[in-house]
Motif scaffolding. Structure first.
Motif, mmCIF file in Angstrom:
data_model
loop_
_atom_site.group_PDB
_atom_site.id
_atom_site.type_symbol
_atom_site.label_atom_id
_atom_site.label_comp_id
_atom_site.label_asym_id
_atom_site.label_seq_id
_atom_site.Cartn_x
_atom_site.Cartn_y
_atom_site.Cartn_z
ATOM 1 N N TRP A 1 0.841 -1.203 0.000
ATOM 2 C CA TRP A 1 0.000 0.000 0.000
ATOM 3 C C TRP A 1 0.876 1.254 0.000
ATOM 4 N N VAL B 1 -0.807 4.319 -2.927
ATOM 5 C CA VAL B 1 -2.253 4.324 -3.141
ATOM 6 C C VAL B 1 -2.839 5.602 -2.546
ATOM 7 N N ASN B 2 -3.683 6.278 -3.357
ATOM 8 C CA ASN B 2 -4.259 7.536 -2.905
ATOM 9 C C ASN B 2 -5.708 7.610 -3.361
ATOM 10 N N ILE B 3 -6.646 7.326 -2.438
ATOM 11 C CA ILE B 3 -8.061 7.243 -2.803
ATOM 12 C C ILE B 3 -8.596 8.589 -3.271
ATOM 13 N N SER B 4 -8.154 9.663 -2.648
ATOM 14 C CA SER B 4 -8.726 10.963 -3.002
ATOM 15 C C SER B 4 -8.336 11.357 -4.425
ATOM 16 N N ASP B 5 -7.079 11.022 -4.841
ATOM 17 C CA ASP B 5 -6.690 11.266 -6.235
ATOM 18 C C ASP B 5 -7.619 10.534 -7.185
ATOM 19 N N PHE B 6 -7.920 9.295 -6.796
ATOM 20 C CA PHE B 6 -8.752 8.464 -7.663
ATOM 21 C C PHE B 6 -10.144 9.070 -7.811
ATOM 22 N N LEU B 7 -10.700 9.559 -6.714
ATOM 23 C CA LEU B 7 -12.065 10.063 -6.753
ATOM 24 C C LEU B 7 -12.142 11.470 -7.348
#
Lengths: 255, 328
Positions: free
Chosen positions: B92, B97-103
């Motif tokens: 990880w 991994v960066n969820i906010s970038d993805f969203l």
């Protein structure tokens, strides 16, 4: 009767000390119908395959017409193999090819490479193959693919293939073990006919004593790789039967 | 012997686990080497598991299942769980991994998405010719690979090669070469051949051909190793030579699976050809790369549609033909 095969002290040891054959001595006369009896795993298949050297014996000698065959290599080995036609329990035909080509393949030992690429161009070869197909009663199926035939028909194709070799001996390794009793008898009749009419020596391993009595002129029996009996079929009484198949064995009659 | 194998396996796993721990500690502390303590930890862990006769290494070396009953009351069971957890955590962090970038970054794809929904049909003719280039180079690569793979497959089939020293040598040599050429991706071969013969479809064809030879050799020879041995024995028994045995007992058994594999390979080659084109191997892939560099999203959209349609059609056709061949 002149002897055609002499087997002396034949021994075969597979890896891990499995002794399939132990010092087997057998003399086979020309024109005999010799039946091999014995349980599964008693060494019958190994013995037959040692004769045409599909399996290399560990020690011992085999003489074919006084010629020692056990060290032959290359072209000489192939020449000896040509003289032994072989019929197998699982037929071992090439399923995707026609009956005609399968029968012609019996002649490969006499064909050059280019001839075997285009076998159907050789008129003489094709007509000889058709004669052999007719002998086993399959003329209507000459161009049928083998996989569309029944078991009994396939075994007859295999006999025709063996005939194509113009063999002096036919080795039959449980030729009827995967056939029903009625079909089995038909196939055995063809082998019997070749023995009587063409004088081809036949060495045939069988499971059923009834077939051995009906077709065999002589019987030899193996047990755990050793020769335990040699004589005529009617010599096998209850005691001998149990010596071959074990104490608890009983003969079942299949008609 | 089994003990040694298991100790080696356990030591490698323990070292890996110690390494993961050190990596995590270093995120908090200043970067420094924990080599000696790490190794001591690994040795101690191995020793501990070996003494209790309950370790992953022992289970592997004794060919036992790793998922036995009472999984949670064994040392090896807990060690597997800890290993998986630490791997997830380290992974990880390494992958960033960066969820906010993805969203939140979805807005940036507006250009591509609008290109997909309104492909530039004015460019259809030149793009179709690039597509034809791709299909032809994939086809040629497949066809030219067949004769090589056909011959090599016989030499790489264990059941056909004699069990002599020379036979083993040829078998091992061809198998190793095939594995090597297959494990180097077609894209890398394309880069090599772009230097060798220059950028263009020829380089792409060569790259795919090399890769296809290696892949088909493996598939073909495995097919030979699976043939029914009965006919081979029977033909050998007639006094036939080795070449005649191959011709009569081997080739008829392998012909239709060979054809099926080859068509499947063509299918794969068309897919790969677009990727290979991306690094200079010509065809539609090269066009895609150029249009993408120029940010002409409507042309990119057109190309993506064309590739998708071709691959869909290829997939369907090759599936149908293969199903037919397998029946034979």
């Amino acid at each position: 009767m002149a002897e055609i095969l002499e087997i002396r002290g034949l021994t075969k040891t597979f890896a891990a000390d499995v002794q399939a054959l132990k010092e087997v001595d057998i003399t086979v006369n020309r024109g005999e119908f010799l039946v091999l009896l014995g349980l599964s795993g008693s060494g019958k298949s190994t013995l037959l395959r040692c004769l045409n050297r599909l399996i290399e014996p560990t020690s011992g000698d085999i003489y074919f017409d006084q010629q020692r065959t056990t060290d032959l290599q290359g072209a000489e080995l192939r020449a000896i193999r040509r003289k032994f036609g072989m019929v197998y329990q699982q037929f071992n035909l090439i399923n995707n090819l026609s009956v005609l080509v399968n029968v012609i393949s019996g002649n490969l030992g006499r064909m050059g490479f280019w001839q075997s690429v285009f076998p159907l161009r050789n008129k003489e070869l094709v007509s000889r193959a058709k004669e052999n197909i007719a002998r086993v009663g399959l003329s209507d199926f000459t161009h049928t693919r083998v996989k569309n035939l029944s078991g009994g028909q396939q075994q007859r194709v295999a006999i025709a293939r063996a005939l194509m070799q113009e063999p002096e001996v036919i080795l039959a390794d449980e030729p009827v073990a995967s056939l029903d009793p009625a079909t089995a008898d038909t196939v055995m009749q063809y082998l019997g006919k070749l023995n009587k009419e063409d004088g081809i020596t036949i060495i045939c391993s069988l499971h059923f004593l009834s077939l051995a009595r009906k077709y065999g002129s002589r019987v030899v029996a193996l047990k755990n790789g050793e020769l335990v009996f040699s004589g005529t079929p009617d010599m096998i009484d209850e005691t001998r039967f149990q010596a071959i198949y074990g104490e608890d064995a009983q003969e079942v009659e299949i008609r | 012997m089994k003990r040694t194998t298991s100790i080696i396996i356990d030591f490698i796993l323990s070292t890996y686990f110690a390494g993961s721990l050190i990596f995590l500690i270093n995120l908090i502390l200043v970067w420094s080497t924990f080599l000696i303590p790490g190794l001591i930890f690994a040795v101690a862990a191995t020793f501990f598991m070996q003494v209790f006769n309950d370790s992953i290494g022992l289970r592997i070396s004794e060919n036992k299942t790793l998922l036995k009953r009472k999984f949670f009351s064994t040392i090896s069971g807990w060690f597997i769980i800890i290993l998986l957890l630490s791997t997830m955590v380290v992974g990880w962090i390494i992958v960033e991994v960066n969820i906010s970038d993805f969203l939140l970054g979805i807005n940036n794809t507006r250009g591509i998405v609008s290109g997909l929904f309104s492909p530039n049909l004015k460019n259809l003719v030149p793009m179709l010719s690039a597509l034809a280039e791709t299909i032809y180079l994939a086809l040629l690569a497949t066809i030219l690979a067949i004769p090589f793979a056909f011959i090599f497959s016989f030499l790489a089939a264990r059941n056909l090669m004699p069990k002599s020293f020379l036979g083993n040598l040829i078998y091992i040599l061809i198998r190793t070469l095939a594995t090597f050429f297959r494990s180097v991706e077609a894209v890398i071969w394309a880069i090599i051949f772009c230097v060798w013969v220059g950028i263009g479809p020829f380089a792409g064809m060569l790259a795919l051909m090399i890769h296809s030879i290696a892949a088909l050799t493996k598939l073909y020879s495995e097919q030979i190793e699976n043939i029914d041995h009965g006919p081979v024995e029977a033909i050998k028994g007639t006094g036939a030579t080795t070449l005649q045995i191959w011709l009569y007992a081997v080739i008829p058994q392998i012909l239709s699976p060979y054809l099926a594999f080859t068509i499947y390979r063509w299918d794969i080659n068309v897919r790969m050809a677009t990727i290979v084109g991306f690094v200079g191997g010509g065809g539609i892939g090269l066009a895609l790369q150029q249009e993408q560099q120029l940010l002409r999203w409507h042309n990119v959209g057109l190309i993506i549609w064309l590739i998708a349609i071709v691959i869909w059609i290829m997939d369907m056709i090759s599936g149908k033909i293969r199903a037919r061949l397998m029946e034979m």
